[in-house]
Design a protein around this motif. Structure first.
Motif: not given
Length: 248
Positions: A195-208
């Protein structure tokens, strides 16, 4: 044919768009709005396509030589020649149009409306794992943005159901990010669906950063999107590149 431009409500009124392949001058396997200067498409057709995007965005296009890195360029003047090797751009310069090219990877557009800072990033699996999304946010903060005000939209990208990978791919992720396992689903014959998009969203949200995906899968809709993986499966010689853009 009229250009088709997808937009994100999360980015608000800032001029931006994820362009589909509709409305372009290219033909053959590139049919439509191929904006990839690195493709084997006719140079004149690509130039025409890019001119149409520039007209739609209301300014000259800025881009980088994308290399699946976490490098970020600050745009503060005319486009550099040759284009710097990087995978993201940020700016506070009014009128600058930041662009990203993709064909399955994530095109990500960023905006802090109060600070007047925008960004654009190319985030395939290598870039996302390597931190290109966080690097873009960090670069925006250095220009005056605040993390809790930054909004990010992920455009058309390959979806999990179309992204089959091997066990070595999973091992690469787990070696770098122990939270990554939840973005892999079991597939057939010992393989996985990533899940590339899910992973991208995770990284963005983890960055605040508040973030969303437009919900479009590049692999599954050949009439609207180019796809490197679909081209590979079809045995075609080359593929077009989608363009995403944002302007202050």
């Amino acid at each position: 044919m009229t250009l088709e431009i997808l937009r994100s409500d999360l980015l608000g009124e800032v001029p931006h768009g994820f362009f589909t392949r509709r409305g372009g001058a290219s033909s053959g396997v590139f049919a439509g709005l191929n904006c990839g200067t690195g493709s084997s498409d006719q140079c004149e057709a690509v130039a025409t396509n890019r001119a149409r995007v520039a007209e739609a965005m209301g300014g000259p296009l800025h881009g980088v030589h994308q290399v699946h890195s976490a490098e970020v360029v600050v745009v503060d003047g005319a486009e550099q020649t040759p284009r710097p090797k990087a995978d993201a751009m940020v700016t506070t310069r009014p009128g600058a149009v930041l662009t990203i090219l993709t064909a399955d990877c994530q095109p990500v557009l960023f905006h802090d409306p109060e600070a007047g800072v925008i960004g654009a990033a190319h985030a395939g699996w290598k870039g996302a794992l390597g931190g290109v999304l966080e690097a873009t946010v960090d670069a925006m903060v250095r220009l005056g943005a605040q993390r809790d005000r930054i909004r990010a939209a992920i455009g058309p990208s390959i979806s999990q159901r179309a992204y089959e990978v091997g066990p070595e791919f999973l091992d690469t992720f787990l070696a770098e990010d122990d939270e990554a396992m939840r973005f892999f689903a079991n597939g057939q014959d010992g393989r996985y669906q990533f899940d590339l998009v899910g992973y991208g969203l995770h990284r963005l949200r983890r960055a605040g950063v508040e973030a969303e995906w437009t919900g479009h899968c590049t692999y599954s809709d050949p009439a609207r999107f180019y796809s490197y993986r679909r081209t590979t499966h079809a045995g075609e010689a080359d593929y077009g590149r989608l363009i995403s853009a944002i302007r202050l």
